[in-house]
Design an enzyme around this catalytic site. Structure first.
Site, short mmCIF file in Angstrom:
data_model
loop_
_atom_site.label_atom_id
_atom_site.label_comp_id
_atom_site.label_asym_id
_atom_site.label_seq_id
_atom_site.Cartn_x
_atom_site.Cartn_y
_atom_site.Cartn_z
N LYS A 80 0.42 7.59 -14.22
CA LYS A 80 -0.21 6.95 -15.39
C LYS A 80 -0.34 7.91 -16.56
O LYS A 80 -0.19 7.50 -17.72
CB LYS A 80 -1.59 6.37 -15.04
CG LYS A 80 -2.55 7.36 -14.39
CD LYS A 80 -2.71 7.07 -12.94
CE LYS A 80 -3.21 8.27 -12.18
NZ LYS A 80 -3.65 7.98 -10.84
N VAL B 214 -1.00 1.78 -12.59
CA VAL B 214 -2.28 1.13 -12.94
C VAL B 214 -2.79 0.34 -11.75
O VAL B 214 -2.11 -0.55 -11.24
CB VAL B 214 -2.12 0.19 -14.15
CG1 VAL B 214 -3.45 -0.45 -14.51
CG2 VAL B 214 -1.55 0.93 -15.35
N LYS C 156 -4.90 4.45 -17.92
CA LYS C 156 -4.52 3.11 -17.44
C LYS C 156 -4.81 2.06 -18.50
O LYS C 156 -4.03 1.12 -18.69
CB LYS C 156 -5.29 2.80 -16.15
CG LYS C 156 -4.88 3.73 -14.99
CD LYS C 156 -5.87 3.61 -13.83
CE LYS C 156 -5.50 4.54 -12.69
NZ LYS C 156 -6.59 4.70 -11.72
N ILE D 66 -2.62 -3.32 -6.92
CA ILE D 66 -2.69 -4.61 -7.63
C ILE D 66 -1.47 -4.71 -8.55
O ILE D 66 -1.21 -3.79 -9.32
CB ILE D 66 -3.98 -4.72 -8.49
CG1 ILE D 66 -5.22 -4.40 -7.66
CG2 ILE D 66 -4.09 -6.10 -9.11
CD1 ILE D 66 -6.52 -4.40 -8.48
N GLY E 24 -5.03 5.24 -2.91
CA GLY E 24 -4.74 5.39 -1.49
C GLY E 24 -3.24 5.32 -1.24
O GLY E 24 -2.49 4.75 -2.04
N THR F 245 0.47 12.35 -0.91
CA THR F 245 -0.16 11.15 -0.36
C THR F 245 0.68 9.90 -0.62
O THR F 245 1.02 9.15 0.30
CB THR F 245 -1.56 10.97 -1.02
OG1 THR F 245 -2.29 12.18 -0.85
CG2 THR F 245 -2.32 9.82 -0.41
N GLU G 202 4.64 0.11 -11.98
CA GLU G 202 3.56 -0.74 -11.48
C GLU G 202 2.43 0.06 -10.84
O GLU G 202 1.24 -0.23 -11.03
CB GLU G 202 4.12 -1.73 -10.44
CG GLU G 202 3.14 -2.69 -9.85
CD GLU G 202 2.58 -3.66 -10.89
OE1 GLU G 202 1.40 -3.48 -11.26
OE2 GLU G 202 3.28 -4.58 -11.32
N ASP H 74 -8.65 9.23 -16.48
CA ASP H 74 -7.71 8.43 -15.67
C ASP H 74 -7.78 6.95 -16.07
O ASP H 74 -6.75 6.29 -16.28
CB ASP H 74 -8.06 8.62 -14.19
CG ASP H 74 -7.24 7.76 -13.27
OD1 ASP H 74 -6.08 8.13 -13.00
OD2 ASP H 74 -7.74 6.71 -12.83
N ARG I 141 7.22 20.62 -3.27
CA ARG I 141 6.92 21.94 -3.84
C ARG I 141 7.06 23.02 -2.77
O ARG I 141 7.59 24.09 -3.01
CB ARG I 141 5.51 21.94 -4.40
CG ARG I 141 5.36 22.89 -5.57
CD ARG I 141 3.96 22.94 -6.10
NE ARG I 141 3.14 21.82 -5.74
CZ ARG I 141 2.47 21.08 -6.60
NH1 ARG I 141 2.55 21.32 -7.87
NH2 ARG I 141 1.70 20.09 -6.19
N1 HSE Z 1 -7.83 8.76 -9.03
C1 HSE Z 1 -7.40 7.44 -9.19
C2 HSE Z 1 -8.58 6.52 -8.92
C3 HSE Z 1 -6.26 7.17 -8.24
O1 HSE Z 1 -9.57 6.97 -8.39
O2 HSE Z 1 -8.50 5.34 -9.23
C4 HSE Z 1 -5.44 5.99 -8.58
O3 HSE Z 1 -4.94 6.04 -9.86
#
Ligand code: HSE
Length: 442
Positions: free
Chosen positions: A110, A137, A210, A141, A307, A18, A134, A206, A50
């Site tokens: 991250k 996180v 961050k 942004i 995204g 992605t 960058e 996650d 891959r």
């Molecule tokens: N899985 C993460 C989220 C993607 O939903 O924020 C971006 O780090």
């Protein structure tokens, strides 16, 4: 004076999912603008994937595709490797190998930075190389740049953010559309926000990764994910979202790094946030981070946290930054963790049981005389002050009903002990749901 080269620069990608495809598309679409900023053309020479047979969301006709990441890291024509595979295993090898080969690195990873960043930055520092992160996180942004550069005159006191888009998306759909947790998660996965293993999103891991990064660059401390208190949103029900709304709150999953007289608190968990607070109004997959510096006061940074193209926006900005800084003296570059490596310090981290917060409690109790008296007596004995107490509905036949209690600020240890005592009452028929309240105008 060193004159920067204007020759095209070759970069290589490892990972073309992605974010990788988004990066190719943004680099292609904005090629002219990007070259004008970087001072030279940026060419993608090759990409490691891959599976060579998988169709890609970008044009790959003019790229050399390989299934061996080391074809990219070891290519002498490549000056910068963009690591976008995710996870820690192959990614760490790719990054360290790239550094050994004398190449700069851009990564959106991250987990890799939070868990292995101290070693990676040390390896980069020893070789005078840059590792830019960058996109690790809050997706699009530019929060790393803001903290590392824009706020470098401040003592950062507090960082509070919605930094997991998937959790925010789920909570938003539950509030606004009464989606079940599972359907909302599926929707987030379909839209490409969620991690490969969605437990990383909904269990707060996650966001913890961050937060560890934000705290390191905000406070000048080493990366220490293992000392972040991590909770997710899996205990939050539709009922809680509804009851919180009736009390004037929205439930948000927050990452909190703040200085207190006892040290730094690093924690991620769901929070009742007052509806008029800025963070309470950040909906869907969007992220927002509030940073408080002693000079600037509170600042709020909002945007897409996940995204393809929002994340690619940060990846490409890092590529431009690295390209611009190629000929600068490594000692004069912005340090990886904002503070000079020799100036990183240890700050005592406050254990979660010593954190002080207000709480929302949802109890399931038998509706009979004396039940509330027993509960309030325990809270009183534990010196926990009740802010509000509401029984939801009434039962004629002694069935269980929900009771919602909000407390004033109290030590975590006290509310944990009180909850155990309350749960031991025969009239309390289910484990208590407890969600902290974030009262400080976040
Ligand atoms: N899985 C993460 C989220 C993607 O939903 O924020 C971006 O780090």
């Amino acid at each position: 004076m060193t004159t920067a080269s204007t020759d095209p620069i070759n970069i290589g990608l490892v990972g073309l999912g992605t974010v990788g495809a988004g990066t190719v598309n943004v680099l292609r679409r904005n090629q002219v603008e990007i070259s004008r900023r970087a001072g030279r053309e940026i060419r993608i020479r090759s990409a490691a994937v891959r599976d060579l047979k998988v169709p890609r969301d970008c044009v790959v006709d003019d790229l050399t595709l390989t299934s061996n990441p080391f074809d990219v890291t070891d290519d002498p024509e490549i000056s910068l490797v963009v690591e976008l595979v995710g996870g820690c295993h192959i990614a760490k090898e790719v990054v360290l190998r790239s550094l050994q080969q004398g190449k700069h690195v851009v990564t959106a990873n991250k987990a890799l930075i939070a868990l292995h960043g101290n070693d990676i930055f040390q390896a980069a520092h020893e070789r005078g190389l840059m590792v830019a992160f960058e996109a690790a996180v809050a997706g699009g942004i530019s929060i790393i740049k803001v903290i590392r550069e824009g706020l470098s005159g401040n003592r950062i006191d507090r960082i509070v953010g919605i930094i997991n888009g998937t959790s925010n998306y789920i909570l938003t759909l539950m509030l606004e559309e009464q989606y079940s947790f599972e359907s909302a998660l599926q929707e987030a996965q379909r839209k490409g926000f969620a991690e490969t293993d969605p437990s990383f999103d909904v269990d707060g891991i996650d966001a913890g990764h961050k937060l560890a990064i934000l705290a390191a660059i905000g406070f000048g401390i080493p990366l220490q994910f293992d000392r972040v208190h991590v909770e997710g949103i899996s205990n939050v029900t539709l009922d809680d979202i509804q009851y919180a709304a009736e009390l004037g709150y929205r439930i948000k999953h927050l990452g909190i790094a703040q200085r207190t007289p006892a040290g730094a608190e690093l924690r991620t968990h769901a929070c009742l946030t007052p509806v008029n607070a800025l963070l309470a109004n950040v909906s869907g997959e969007m992220n927002a981070i509030l940073i408080e510096g002693d000079a600037v006061g509170p600042t709020l940074h909002y945007g897409a946290g996940a995204g393809a193209e929002p994340t690619a926006s940060s990846v490409v900005a890092d590529i431009v930054d690295v390209v611009r800084a190629l000929t600068t003296d490594p000692g004069n570059r912005v340090p990886h963790l904002a503070f000079q490596p020799s100036a990183l310090t240890e700050l005592p981290l406050v254990p979660i049981l010593e954190v002080d917060s207000a709480n929302y409690l949802r109890l399931q109790v038998i509706d009979q005389p004396g039940v509330l008296a027993d509960i309030t007596r325990i809270l009183g004995e534990m010196e926990i002050s009740i802010e509000a107490i509401v029984q939801k509905g009434a039962s004629q036949d002694g069935e269980a009903v929900p009771v919602i209690i909000t407390t004033h600020r109290t030590l975590e240890q006290q509310i944990v002990d009180a909850s155990m005592r309350i749960e031991a009452l025969e009239t309390v028929v289910a484990p208590i749901t407890r969600i902290r309240i974030y009262p400080d105008g976040a």
